[in-house]
Each structure stands twice: as C-alpha cells, then as structure tokens.
Design a protein around this motif. Structure first.
Motif, PDB file in Angstrom:
ATOM      1  N   HIS A  86       0.851  -1.191   0.000  1.00 47.20           N
ATOM      2  CA  HIS A  86       0.000   0.000   0.000  1.00 47.20           C
ATOM      3  C   HIS A  86       0.890   1.245   0.000  1.00 47.20           C
ATOM      4  O   HIS A  86       1.813   1.351   0.794  1.00 47.20           O
ATOM      5  N   ILE A  87       0.588   2.183  -0.890  1.00 47.33           N
ATOM      6  CA  ILE A  87       1.377   3.431  -0.921  1.00 47.33           C
ATOM      7  C   ILE A  87       0.578   4.612  -0.395  1.00 47.33           C
ATOM      8  O   ILE A  87       1.110   5.464   0.316  1.00 47.33           O
ATOM      9  N   GLY A  88      -0.709   4.665  -0.725  1.00 43.72           N
ATOM     10  CA  GLY A  88      -1.504   5.788  -0.230  1.00 43.72           C
ATOM     11  C   GLY A  88      -2.950   5.636  -0.633  1.00 43.72           C
ATOM     12  O   GLY A  88      -3.280   4.895  -1.563  1.00 43.72           O
ATOM     13  N   ALA A  89      -3.836   6.346   0.090  1.00 43.17           N
ATOM     14  CA  ALA A  89      -5.270   6.209  -0.160  1.00 43.17           C
ATOM     15  C   ALA A  89      -5.813   7.352  -1.013  1.00 43.17           C
ATOM     16  O   ALA A  89      -6.865   7.237  -1.614  1.00 43.17           O
TER      17      ALA A  89
ATOM     18  N   ALA B  56      -5.312   6.869  -4.662  1.00 41.87           N
ATOM     19  CA  ALA B  56      -5.246   5.464  -4.276  1.00 41.87           C
ATOM     20  C   ALA B  56      -4.130   4.781  -5.059  1.00 41.87           C
ATOM     21  O   ALA B  56      -4.270   4.496  -6.247  1.00 41.87           O
ATOM     22  N   LEU B  57      -3.009   4.529  -4.377  1.00 43.07           N
ATOM     23  CA  LEU B  57      -1.822   4.000  -5.051  1.00 43.07           C
ATOM     24  C   LEU B  57      -1.339   2.724  -4.390  1.00 43.07           C
ATOM     25  O   LEU B  57      -1.356   2.597  -3.166  1.00 43.07           O
TER      26      LEU B  57
ATOM     27  N   ILE C 219      -5.377   2.965  -8.509  1.00 40.41           N
ATOM     28  CA  ILE C 219      -6.567   2.118  -8.536  1.00 40.41           C
ATOM     29  C   ILE C 219      -7.681   2.819  -9.320  1.00 40.41           C
ATOM     30  O   ILE C 219      -8.041   3.960  -9.014  1.00 40.41           O
TER      31      ILE C 219
END
Lengths: 202, 202
Positions: free
Chosen positions: A51-54, A57-58, A156
């Motif tokens: 998970h990279i970030g929301a 969404a990455l 995403i």
C-alpha cells in the motif's frame, strides 16, 4: 540463530531464499492479471504488493523481469493496465500453480483452471473466482538496479467488493471472504481476528 | 459494490482510507526502530514492508514524510540504519500505540512500554520483546512524487531468529512465533496454516 552480513551471503541458495522470504512476516497474496497487446491473457501469483496511499489510491508491486512464459512485467509496461485479485482458500492450489513456468503462449487461466472475467473499461482480465479485486493503471515504473527487479506503481481505477463485506467505516472483512496470507515462498495461511484498535493517541 | 475512478475520489476521507487499505489483502506488520544522530530512539508501526530479493537480501518500506514526533524517515536517511521487528500477539496493544503522535523528544519505547535492545554492529535499537527481527542498512532512497511518500530500500545486515523456529530448508515458522498480520488500518489477525505447496511445475 544470529546471522550477520557475511554469514547471510554464504548460505545455500534455496535455504537463504526461504529464510529471507520469511523474515519480513506475513505477506499480501494476490493474483495479477494482464493481457498482451496481441490479446494473450497472463495470470501470476505475487506476494509483493504494498500500500502506498489512499488519496490518490496507489499501490506498489515488485515484479521480476520477464522470463519464458512470465510476461507480467512486459504486459503492464506495454498496456498500462493490470488487475489485482485476492486469493481465497477455495482456489489456493490453482493460484499457486500459476507460478509454474508454462511455455510462451499458454494462458495460466486455462492451464490452472481459473476463469478470466472482464468489466467495461478495463482491458486486463480479472479472476472470476476472486471476490475482492481491483484494477490499476500504471502511473510510475522504477527499475531497481540493485537486483534487476522493477517497482510498479499503480493507481486504482476500479474496485469490486461484495457489499456484505464492507463495514460502515469502509473496512473490508477479508476474513469472512476467506482471503489468505502467505509466508516464506510457499506457505499459505488463513487468519483469525485478534483485535481492532481505536486510533492511537498519546 | 463496484467503484470506478470518479466514485473512488468522491468518497469520504476516512471511509476511503479504510477501503483502500483493505483492498490489497493482509499485510506484513512490523515495528521499525531507529535512532537520531543525537541518540534519541524512535519506534513506529508499519504495514508497508515488501520483499525485494534474497540475493542480495533486500527489502522495501514505504515511509511517510516526518511529522511531529515521527522521525523514522529522517533517522533512516541521516544514520543509514534501522531495525525491523515482527509483532506478536503478546504486545499488539503496545505496538499499535506507537502510532500515536507523541511530542518531539519522547521515545515511543518508553511511552508504550517496549524495551530497546542493541547488538554489536547495529546502531539502531531492536525491540527486545520481538523474537524475529533483522537490521538493514539503507542502500537506496526513492522519493515518490505522486504522494510525497518515500520508498526506502534496505540491505539486510543482521538477522535474529530462535533456532527452534527455523526449518531444515530455512523456512521460519512465523505461526509458532505468534507473529500477527494486519488488514485495513487497525485490524490485527493471527494465522492458521492452510497448506504448504511444492515448487510448481507445468
């Protein structure tokens, strides 16, 4: 055991692979679906999703260079699209079997008996048997010179989750979905909830 | 539910964070120990560890920019050394509590009640309560411009694992260690072995 740098590099190859693959704890287990420009479907098992970030969404994925029959990297770079599908207990043997080195041109979907599934607007195949899945568009490609792997960053674009598994706060109940986790190179595990904890304050 | 790009960016912030943090499956759960140049210890919980390769032994970590009291990134960049410690059920509340934003200068070890531990040749603190742990030296730092996070690549220099947990093939029995995995932002899970599968052949 306590191992230091020199001792680590002296270990037998397979032993070291098991050890280093275990030391980081349990890992995400997903099937990555891609399609070549010529329309050939590819499916491969990964434990290197991060998970990279929301917002945006990455997510990131460590991918090895293409080898015979393993075209995930090439397909992502050429088409810019891929799907990520959680793996549930019901089809773990089939998911594992996608790691085999099939000859060029063989679709892992057909070879292992999983079903490609498409949704409008996504050129890559989803896994029909997976009940929690999403699609990404490639937004950054970082070659890692240290060992010739590649860090693929995706944004995403589509998400599919059964309503019954999504809580009022957006939390997805992976356990009820039967989603598995993995450790080492080849060990698969189900989970049991221990605790959910509130946002930590000093 | 089926969500497409526009719908995803329109979600309420906390709801989206839970959803996007859940969609990738179960994650590695580790405490990262660092020390500032001035000798102040820092401990922080991460679910963004990823295996990169076994030879050389490399792992990656997505780290947010420093904020008040969260100095993991700065410490790693300035000292080049950090420890990664698996989290077991016995101290999950303490591990979770390291996420709180403590004022500058407060050691999370002291604040939550975990014990810093040192080994010769590693300047960063390990977590004494963790029974599977390793140390890394920073080998590459990749800023991710897309959301101002950082991808930190480390080379494993030291590993500590109880002998009884290491199999003849190098596989580490994380389950017997009570190592936990996590999902979403705040949900912690124990595991039960489902299957280990042999190397897949066509």
């Amino acid at each position: 055991m306590v191992l230091t740098k020199g001792e680590l590099s002296g270990l037998e190859r397979r032993y070291r692979a098991n050890l280093i693959n275990s030391i980081g704890g349990f890992k995400s287990l997903v099937l990555v679906g891609t399609k070549s420009r010529e329309g050939k479907e590819n499916l491969s098992l990964f434990s290197s999703l991060v998970h990279i970030g929301a917002d945006p969404a990455l997510c990131g994925l460590i991918v090895r260079p293409n080898t015979e029959g393993q075209n995930t990297l090439g397909n992502i770079l050429r088409t810019g699209v891929y799907t990520i599908n959680q793996v549930h207990a019901e089809f773990i043997e089939k998911a594992h079997q996608t790691s085999a080195k099939y000859p060029e041109g063989v679709s892992e979907f057909e070879a292992v008996g999983l079903t490609p599934d498409y949704v409008e607007g996504v050129a890559a195949p989803f896994v029909k048997e997976s009940i929690i899945k999403f699609a990404c568009e490639l937004v950054q490609h970082i070659p890692i010179e240290l060992n010739q792997t590649h860090f693929i960053i995706g944004k995403i674009t589509h998400m599919m989750v059964p309503d019954a598994l999504v809580g009022p706060d957006g939390f997805i109940d992976l356990e009820s979905a039967g989603t598995l986790t993995c450790s080492g190179l080849d060990s698969y595990h189900a989970t049991t909830s221990v605790i959910r904890l509130p946002y930590a304050k000093p």
